[in-house]
Each structure stands twice: as structure tokens, then as C-alpha cells.
Design a protein around this motif. Structure first.
Motif, mmCIF file in Angstrom:
data_model
loop_
_atom_site.group_PDB
_atom_site.id
_atom_site.type_symbol
_atom_site.label_atom_id
_atom_site.label_comp_id
_atom_site.label_asym_id
_atom_site.label_seq_id
_atom_site.Cartn_x
_atom_site.Cartn_y
_atom_site.Cartn_z
ATOM 1 N N LEU A 141 97.610 77.606 47.853
ATOM 2 C CA LEU A 141 96.807 77.455 49.066
ATOM 3 C C LEU A 141 97.694 77.634 50.302
ATOM 4 O O LEU A 141 98.877 77.289 50.268
ATOM 5 C CB LEU A 141 96.146 76.077 49.097
ATOM 6 C CG LEU A 141 95.056 75.838 48.044
ATOM 7 C CD1 LEU A 141 94.668 74.361 47.996
ATOM 8 C CD2 LEU A 141 93.828 76.684 48.336
ATOM 9 N N GLY B 195 92.035 75.383 53.663
ATOM 10 C CA GLY B 195 92.415 75.932 52.373
ATOM 11 C C GLY B 195 92.005 77.382 52.206
ATOM 12 O O GLY B 195 92.345 78.014 51.202
ATOM 13 N N ILE C 205 89.142 78.623 51.506
ATOM 14 C CA ILE C 205 88.314 78.765 50.311
ATOM 15 C C ILE C 205 87.138 79.671 50.654
ATOM 16 O O ILE C 205 86.306 79.331 51.488
ATOM 17 C CB ILE C 205 87.785 77.394 49.821
ATOM 18 C CG1 ILE C 205 88.932 76.387 49.664
ATOM 19 C CG2 ILE C 205 87.012 77.570 48.521
ATOM 20 C CD1 ILE C 205 89.918 76.680 48.579
ATOM 21 N N ILE D 80 90.574 73.019 43.080
ATOM 22 C CA ILE D 80 91.844 72.762 43.759
ATOM 23 C C ILE D 80 92.640 71.816 42.867
ATOM 24 O O ILE D 80 92.109 70.812 42.386
ATOM 25 C CB ILE D 80 91.608 72.117 45.145
ATOM 26 C CG1 ILE D 80 90.876 73.101 46.074
ATOM 27 C CG2 ILE D 80 92.928 71.683 45.775
ATOM 28 C CD1 ILE D 80 90.405 72.472 47.374
ATOM 29 N N TYR E 180 97.026 74.240 44.855
ATOM 30 C CA TYR E 180 96.663 75.472 44.158
ATOM 31 C C TYR E 180 95.153 75.633 44.054
ATOM 32 O O TYR E 180 94.418 74.655 43.915
ATOM 33 C CB TYR E 180 97.247 75.477 42.742
ATOM 34 C CG TYR E 180 98.744 75.279 42.689
ATOM 35 C CD1 TYR E 180 99.610 76.318 43.012
ATOM 36 C CD2 TYR E 180 99.281 74.046 42.324
ATOM 37 C CE1 TYR E 180 100.994 76.139 42.969
ATOM 38 C CE2 TYR E 180 100.660 73.856 42.274
ATOM 39 C CZ TYR E 180 101.510 74.892 42.598
ATOM 40 O OH TYR E 180 102.861 74.711 42.561
ATOM 41 N N GLU E 181 94.719 76.893 44.095
ATOM 42 C CA GLU E 181 93.306 77.212 43.876
ATOM 43 C C GLU E 181 93.179 78.039 42.601
ATOM 44 O O GLU E 181 93.922 79.006 42.403
ATOM 45 C CB GLU E 181 92.738 78.003 45.049
ATOM 46 C CG GLU E 181 91.274 78.405 44.853
ATOM 47 C CD GLU E 181 90.748 79.348 45.921
ATOM 48 O OE1 GLU E 181 89.681 79.958 45.691
ATOM 49 O OE2 GLU E 181 91.400 79.490 46.985
#
Length: 205
Positions: A34, A168, A170, A177, A182-183
Motif C-alpha cells: 500500500l 490506501g 483502494i 488489507i 499490503y493489499e
């Protein structure tokens, strides 16, 4: 003849190397870092980012109990606020979370998904009735009937969710997450087991 056998053996070894699986998740394929560390929001170690309006998120919800067993922990939730539809979904979700003091259970989530995604043939009154029932059958106040104090709590929760997804970066749901850093790239996986493997790998990073 010996030369032909040598060529065949070489070909076989190349095929075997090509078929060998690298079980270690690859950054950029199975997950990505992220741009901002979201740990400051005290998210659960594994958090799903979703929308009640998203058909794929509804499908993922049916897989979550299995995923939670595979990663040996409960998955938290953050509802996106990308657009007007997502914002309405977020109001419904956070109305439940606010009153329960935790994320809704699996069955309530399925009920909320079904109510929000009733389809084009359903009237607004029918959708409202389904949403009312999902709340009132559990002793909760419908999102349409919450008081001013509850509205303030609701908007605070939605603002935090908006901050998380904005910082983030997204851009798609459902995703996860992990460790606030991290995604998961869900499209880089073919099964819930593979997603679980990547999550378990990232938990240790």
C-alpha cells in the motif's frame, strides 16, 4: 539414438521445470504494498474492503467462513464510499456495526447483501422493507430511523472508512488489507485457498 534420447531428456527436464510451482506469492501479481501504512487506523490484521452493492463482494461473503478457518482468525471489514451507491451501502453497514459494537455476523451480512441487491425489478419500498427487516428482526434500529446522535457516530465511521480507502488508494473490491501494509490482488488468485495462502504469507512479513 543416444543423441535423440539426450534431446528427449532435456525436453522432459525443461517441461518439469516449467510445471514446478513456486508457492511463494509474488508482489505485483498476488499482492501489492500500500502507498500508505494504514496501521494507525488499528485495523484487524486481515481486513476485507467491500461494498454491499458489489456482486463479487456478495460471492466473497459466502466464502469468508472458509477463509477465516484457513487463516485461523476473524476478518475485519471496511465499506468503501466510492460513489453515491457505495455511500448508501456504507450507511446501512455502519448503522449495523455501530449498534452491534462489532461487525455483523455472516447471516446478517448475507441478508444485507440480498436486500441491497434485490435487482431492478424491486421497488424502493421493497428494498427498504428488506433492510428494515434485517435490522428489526435482530432488535436493531433501521438505518432509516436512527437518531441524531447515532447519525453523528455513523458519519464519523464513514469518514474513517473513506480515509482508509483514499489513503490506501483502494480502487476495486472485494480485496483484503493485511497488516495495514499490503493489499491482496484477488484477480491474481483462482481460489479462496490461494487467497488464504497469500494472506498467511503476508501475515508473517
Amino acid at each position: 539414438m543416444k543423441k535423440m534420447i539426450a534431446i528427449l531428456l532435456l525436453g522432459m527436464s525443461t517441461l518439469l521445470v516449467g510445471c514446478s510451482e513456486n508457492s511463494t506469492p509474488v508482489e505485483g501479481k498476488q499482492y501489492k504494498a500500500l502507498p500508505t501504512n494504514l496501521s494507525v487506523y488499528r485495523l484487524p490484521q486481515v481486513t476485507e474492503v467491500f461494498s454491499l452493492n458489489c456482486g463479487h463482494c456478495k460471492q466473497m461473503e459466502s466464502q469468508l467462513p472458509k477463509l477465516e478457518k484457513l487463516i485461523n482468525q476473524s476478518v475485519g471489514k471496511v465499506h468503501v464510499t466510492f460513489n453515491e451507491g457505495a455511500q448508501i451501502g456504507a450507511m446501512i453497514y455502519y448503522s449495523a456495526e455501530m449498534q452491534l459494537g462489532k461487525k455483523p455476523d455472516h447471516q446478517m451480512m448475507l441478508d444485507l447483501f440480498s436486500a441491497v441487491q434485490m435487482g431492478d425489478g424491486a421497488t424502493m419500498a421493497q428494498k427498504k422493507g428488506q433492510i428494515d427487516n434485517a435490522f428489526q428482526s435482530r432488535g436493531l434500529v433501521s438505518p432509516y430511523d436512527i437518531n441524531e446522535e447515532q447519525q453523528n457516530q455513523l458519519f464519523q465511521a464513514m469518514q474513517i472508512a473513506d480515509d482508509i480507502t483514499t489513503k490506501g488508494e483502494i480502487n476495486g473490491v472485494p480485496t483484503f488489507i493485511v497488516n495495514g501494509k499490503y493489499e491482496i490482488i484477488t484477480s491474481g488468485h483462482e481460489s479462496i485457498e490461494q487467497i488464504a495462502d497469500t494472506i498467511n504469507y503476508l501475515i508473517k512479513q
